[in-house]
Design a protein around this motif. Structure first.
Motif, PDB file in Angstrom:
ATOM      1  N   PRO A   1      -7.485  -2.365   1.252  1.00  0.00           N
ATOM      2  CA  PRO A   1      -6.097  -2.026   1.563  1.00  0.00           C
ATOM      3  C   PRO A   1      -5.909  -1.779   3.060  1.00  0.00           C
ATOM      4  O   PRO A   1      -6.851  -1.444   3.768  1.00  0.00           O
ATOM      5  CB  PRO A   1      -5.856  -0.741   0.758  1.00  0.00           C
TER       6      PRO A   1
ATOM      7  N   ASN B   1      -1.531  -2.174  -4.033  1.00  0.00           N
ATOM      8  CA  ASN B   1      -2.697  -1.791  -3.235  1.00  0.00           C
ATOM      9  C   ASN B   1      -2.258  -1.505  -1.808  1.00  0.00           C
ATOM     10  O   ASN B   1      -2.489  -2.280  -0.888  1.00  0.00           O
ATOM     11  CB  ASN B   1      -3.723  -2.927  -3.267  1.00  0.00           C
TER      12      ASN B   1
ATOM     13  N   SER C   1       0.936  -4.703   1.056  1.00  0.00           N
ATOM     14  CA  SER C   1       0.056  -4.582  -0.108  1.00  0.00           C
ATOM     15  C   SER C   1      -0.890  -5.778  -0.147  1.00  0.00           C
ATOM     16  O   SER C   1      -0.600  -6.835   0.404  1.00  0.00           O
ATOM     17  CB  SER C   1       0.901  -4.519  -1.386  1.00  0.00           C
TER      18      SER C   1
END
Length: 675
Positions: free
Chosen positions: A455, A555, A448
């Motif tokens: 990302p 993310n 993440s």
């Protein structure tokens, strides 16, 4: 000072626009050790070569720019220019003085040095193509050419990937040894050492010349005649009287410069017939010694060492020893000079042996530092990963998709199931990571990204058991009368009647039941209840929703796939794989026992008409291993004939209890939108 950022524009596989300040690749480095990892052709070598082109190296190895260095567009045409930009930060006052004419400042007002190499294809008046190189430093609006003197402080030490270290250490045109020796302070800074070595060679040359002259000072000169005299005598008969002077010859070594002397040297270990790996270690040692010498005399500049494919021809333990040596080396020199190592590797063993903060992960044309400034991991999370990330899990950095699973059973079964449904994991570059329990958080957070940054475009499937049991223990109006007469006291927590508990012990403690020991079994049997369809569906739905939403705030490209019933094995017992799984349980239960075949048949016949919960209890209350059962099931699936295999494939793809596994495989393969 150290190299904190590298930006590539139209260099090799990375596009970009220098004019608009939109790099094709941005790499963020930190002080000390940086390890660039990623699958083949992800751009690791491009990063190393870009730094070398921009800064040069201590050994002054020639690096030729080719058409392949210019980015090729989708149409197949090469760009005419490429740019490489490096940003150095954390300059000392002395370093700031050295680069004063080119300094700029970062957003916090700290010294910063920006260096840019631009290469452009041009044509002269004869229509001949040539390459125009420019190295400038400073802000783009006020950059100036960087002087050779300033550049000398930035040169890197480069350790290339070795295919035959012996060629690098013995005389010949491939030998790298002379360049390393010339860069050593013994010769690069000490003229007296140069003169002394040349004097030794002249002295040796004089003795050789005297030997062929038959000089009386040469020991045992009676054992040979003067070869110079004999050759001259023969030649004198081949020349006329006017050219007799030409017949005077002598055998001797040519006058040698320092470079010529060093070109004749080889580095020979005392042990003979060393293998390629040991010769590679010897070569690596010479480069590290050169760097150590450089630090002894030069404490300014980034003192940067580039190491490409550290693991080339080194076995696992040698890789780990070398990386640990480098870590200690950095620590021992940090008080004297800033040190920075940038390594590339695709060794899972090496990746697993270092602190995960040191990694820079290349994937899908982007560089992702794995330090705490970039991931969602906390300090204790890194400590967990550094303890438990072994070589079997470190393959997650070299895959095109990941499947995280709880245990060995999923780890064994999923590749075979993927083959069955036509999604081979190895053909799709998918790695399975067995986290050994439910500690998925740290592995997911490693991928993440913080602060809304780009990302990692790597699909991650997380396969979870719902762990919702189809039964419960509770006291309600249906069984209270039968239980009350077995209690020694009616004083229990009636407010918690109707609550569900996964074990009878939990119920007993919660309701504070009091009874004699002989009534334990009777009361637990009465308290045991199967959940009805609505209750089970509600519990399953709530648990699945909780697990599926666990990482929505991160993310990261992930999806959680939850078993539709209790666990993997319980779901498969309800699926078209149920009969094969039952046979596999029998194999695991009786395989090493006497009269195994009869016991297997009896167990299967009894179980086929029995309760699935009782069958599953073989895993919870007996010596049947889930991993061993999975291995037997995998073998049965692998050995199916084509007709049965195709029939089972259709059944599996259409079954709701297998759907979560099928969907997890498809998502990891990037096929989540397939039918």
């Amino acid at each position: 000072m150290y190299l904190s950022e590298l930006n590539l524009y139209n260099f090799r596989r990375f596009s970009g626009s220098y004019k608009n300040k939109q790099p094709g690749l941005v790499v963020h480095f930190h002080k000390g050790l940086n390890i660039i990892i990623g699958e083949n052709d992800s751009g690791k070598t491009a990063i190393i070569d870009a730094i070398r082109l921009m800064l040069g190296d201590v050994s002054d190895d020639f690096q030729r720019i080719t058409d392949d260095d210019f980015h090729a567009t989708k149409s197949g045409l090469d760009e005419n220019t490429f740019q490489i930009e490096g940003i150095f930060c954390d300059l000392s006052e002395r370093e700031a003085g050295i680069f004063l004419d080119w300094l700029s400042f970062d957003k916090k007002g700290n010294y910063e040095l920006r260096i840019s190499l631009s290469v452009e294809k041009k044509k002269n008046d004869n229509d001949q193509v040539y390459l125009d190189h420019k190295i400038v430093a400073g802000e783009s609006s006020s950059s100036m050419p960087l002087s050779a003197s300033a550049r000398s402080f930035l040169k890197v030490t480069y350790l290339k990937p070795l295919r035959n270290a012996n060629d690098e250490l013995t005389p010949g045109f491939r030998s790298h040894l002379p360049k390393m020796l010339m860069a050593h302070s013994t010769f690069s800074k000490d003229n007296q050492s140069k003169s002394e070595l040349e004097r030794i060679m002249k002295s040796a040359n004089l003795e050789i010349e005297n030997f062929f002259d038959g000089d009386a000072n040469v020991s045992d000169q009676s054992s040979h005649a003067s070869l110079n005299t004999e050759l001259s005598k023969v030649l004198s008969q081949l020349y006329d009287q006017q050219d007799q002077s030409k017949s005077k010859v002598s055998l001797k070594l040519p006058e040698a410069t320092l470079s010529q002397i060093l070109n004749q040297l080889s580095l020979n270990p005392d042990s003979r017939n060393l293998g390629l790996g040991n010769m590679n270690l010897l070569f690596i040692a010479t480069e590290l010694a050169l760097l150590d010498d450089h630090l002894t005399h030069t404490v300014y500049g980034p003192n940067l060492m580039l190491v490409e494919e550290l693991e080339a021809h080194l076995h696992v333990q040698a890789q780990i020893r070398l990386i640990k040596y480098i870590e200690k080396y950095i620590e021992s020199h940090q008080s004297k000079a800033s040190m920075q190592f940038i390594l590339t590797s695709h060794s899972v063993s090496l990746t697993a042996s270092v602190d995960q903060k040191l990694l820079i992960y290349l994937h899908d044309g982007q560089a992702y530092p794995m330090g705490p400034s970039y991931t969602m991991l906390k300090e204790e999370d890194y400590r967990f990963l550094n303890r438990f990330l072994d070589a079997t899990k470190a393959n997650l950095f070299f895959a095109k998709g990941l499947i995280f699973v709880e245990g060995y059973a999923e780890n064994i079964l999923l590749p075979v199931l993927a083959d069955l449904i036509g999604y081979s994991l190895h053909e799709n570059g998918i790695s399975i990571v067995n986290v050994g329990g439910r500690s998925f958080d740290n592995y997911v957070k490693l991928f993440s990204r913080k602060n809304g940054s780009i990302p990692i475009n790597l699909p991650i499937s997380i396969v979870r058991d719902s762990d919702v049991r189809p039964y419960t223990y509770r006291i309600n109006q249906n069984n209270i009368d039968g239980i009350r007469e077995l209690l020694t006291s009616n004083d229990f927590n009636k407010n918690r009647m109707g609550n569900t508990y996964s074990t009878f012990n939990q119920l007993q403690k919660s309701l504070k039941l009091k009874f004699s020991n002989e009534n334990f079994s009777k009361i637990s049997q009465i308290a045991y209840q199967l959940l009805d369809g609505d209750e089970l569906a509600t519990s399953q739905g709530k648990k699945a929703e909780k697990l599926e939403n666990a990482y929505h705030d991160l993310n990261v490209k992930q999806q959680v796939f939850v078993s539709p019933a209790w666990t993997l094995e319980y779901s498969l017992l309800k699926s078209p794989l149920g009969d094969l799984l039952l046979q596999s349980i029998a194999d695991a239960k009786f395989n090493l026992k006497a009269d195994a075949e009869n016991k297997k048949r009896e167990f299967i016949a009894t179980s086929q008409s029995g309760d699935l919960i009782q069958i599953y209890s073989q895993f919870e209350h007996s010596d049947v291993s889930k991993a061993e059962t999975a291995q037997f099931l995998a073998e049965k699936l692998y050995n199916l004939d084509e007709e049965k295999r195709n029939k089972l494939k259709v059944a599996v793809l259409g079954n709701s209890y297998c759907a979560y596994l099928v969907d997890a495989i498809k998502f990891a393969c990037g096929r989540d939108e397939d039918d």
